[in-house]
Design a protein around this motif. Structure first.
Motif, PDB file in Angstrom:
ATOM      1  N   GLU A  34     -76.974 -30.714  28.594  1.00 54.96           N
ATOM      2  CA  GLU A  34     -77.670 -30.603  29.876  1.00 54.96           C
ATOM      3  C   GLU A  34     -77.219 -31.683  30.851  1.00 54.96           C
ATOM      4  O   GLU A  34     -77.062 -31.432  32.049  1.00 54.96           O
ATOM      5  N   PHE A  38     -75.635 -30.907  34.450  1.00 57.66           N
ATOM      6  CA  PHE A  38     -76.143 -31.525  35.676  1.00 57.66           C
ATOM      7  C   PHE A  38     -74.973 -32.008  36.526  1.00 57.66           C
ATOM      8  O   PHE A  38     -74.823 -31.636  37.689  1.00 57.66           O
ATOM      9  N   GLN A  48     -79.341 -35.912  41.925  1.00 58.27           N
ATOM     10  CA  GLN A  48     -79.495 -35.856  40.464  1.00 58.27           C
ATOM     11  C   GLN A  48     -80.429 -36.960  39.976  1.00 58.27           C
ATOM     12  O   GLN A  48     -81.247 -36.745  39.079  1.00 58.27           O
TER      13      GLN A  48
ATOM     14  N   ILE B   8     -81.194 -26.566  36.451  1.00 65.31           N
ATOM     15  CA  ILE B   8     -79.847 -27.036  36.806  1.00 65.31           C
ATOM     16  C   ILE B   8     -79.130 -25.999  37.671  1.00 65.31           C
ATOM     17  O   ILE B   8     -78.527 -26.342  38.698  1.00 65.31           O
TER      18      ILE B   8
END
Lengths: 227, 102
Positions: A34, A38, A48, B8
């Motif tokens: 993940e 990202f 982020q 995401i």
């Protein structure tokens, strides 16, 4: 300026920020995959970090996505500018080029003389992207493996890069100096007033100062000569 | 915090689309002179706001360290120009100031 020379400072500046992201992501109990997604799919530094903070506060995906849209919307204006500068061969790659429009990539590209070729754009973007993705992974896997003093000082590279890009223009044109200072002042005031969401102080600066500046820009201004 | 994938992908989409739209709409178009003058101001304005006031807190424990680095960039950039030396030198100066203060 050659594309590799332009890419190196971005690489150096992105690595410590990306490492910090990786470390923080691990702290938020996100998986390695993940963390990679990202940085590889979003590719937008500040947003982020903000997303991780919001995750920790328990905010749901819709709120985080909306915040991301607001934080990154300044790139809309940067792309608008760049779209007037790319050459006809680069236009075939605009779906790829658009993906890599970050603050620093935009800054380097916009002060390159003449029309922008696809190879120049993509090399600069690849330097930025590879630093961001590999740095995030390194931070996640290795933690703070670089000495703290070094990462702290490497963070200055992005500011130095922006200053080094604008200096030759400031030397040539008093108007450019005025735009830079007016924008910095307005941004400082807006941040102090603290009523705009993150990322919007710079949007207001661009809209207000560029609008004011558009009355004063003359036909023989800096970029006109080279086009 | 299970299943981050939709989050995401959503973040990726709202980041990418605003970066893409101007390329689709403005490339190959004749742009009104006024809009062109506005767009031409964007790089200098954006850089001003990206540097100030962020640079004053770039090294939060000791703002003078980052500022010393920036002074090096200023001198090296005005004197010889270029990118690599002003940037690497600035990192080195910042490191030295932080190191000496530590």
């Amino acid at each position: 300026m050659n594309a590799f020379k332009a890419g190196i400072p971005i690489f150096i500046g992105y690595v410590p920020a990306a490492i910090a992201f990786g470390i923080l992501a691990k702290g938020c109990s996100i998986t390695l995959m993940e963390c990679f997604l990202f940085s590889a799919a979003v590719f937008a530094g500040a947003s982020q970090f903000i997303a991780l903070n919001l995750l920790m506060t328990g905010m749901g995906p819709a709120g985080i996505i909306l915040t991301t849209l607001l934080v990154n919307f300044r790139h809309f204006l940067m792309s608008a500018y760049l779209s007037t500068r790319i050459d006809k061969f680069a236009k075939k790659y605009l779906f790829l080029i658009a993906f890599g429009v970050t603050d620093e990539v935009f800054s380097v590209l916009s002060f390159q003389k003449g029309q922008l070729s696809k190879s120049f754009i993509l090399i600069v973007q690849f330097a930025a992207y590879s630093a961001w993705v590999s740095g995030s992974m390194a931070g996640f896997i290795l933690g703070g493996f670089l000495p703290e003093l070094l990462t702290k000082s490497m963070g200055v590279a992005l500011y130095s890069l922006l200053l080094a890009i604008i200096l030759p223009e400031v030397k040539k044109s008093f108007k450019i100096l005025l735009l830079v200072i007016a924008s910095g002042l307005l941004n400082t005031i807006l941040i102090k007033l603290d009523f705009l969401p993150n990322g919007w102080t710079i949007i207001v600066c661009i809209l207000v100062i560029s609008f004011a500046g558009s009355f004063f820009i003359t036909q023989n201004s800096h970029q006109e000569e080279s086009l | 915090m299970n299943n981050m994938i939709p989050l995401i992908l959503g973040m990726a989409a709202v980041t990418y689309v605003p970066r893409l739209l101007p390329f689709l709409f403005l490339s190959n178009k004749r742009i009104h002179k006024r809009l062109d003058a506005f767009l031409k101001c964007i790089p200098a304005v954006a850089i001003g706001a990206l540097i100030i006031p962020g640079v004053f807190t770039a090294t939060p424990d000791m703002p003078m360290a980052a500022l010393s680095g920036m002074i090096f960039t200023l001198i090296a950039g005005l004197w010889r120009g270029g990118i690599i030396i002003p940037v690497l030198g600035s990192v080195a100066v910042t490191y030295l100031v932080l190191f000496c203060a530590a």
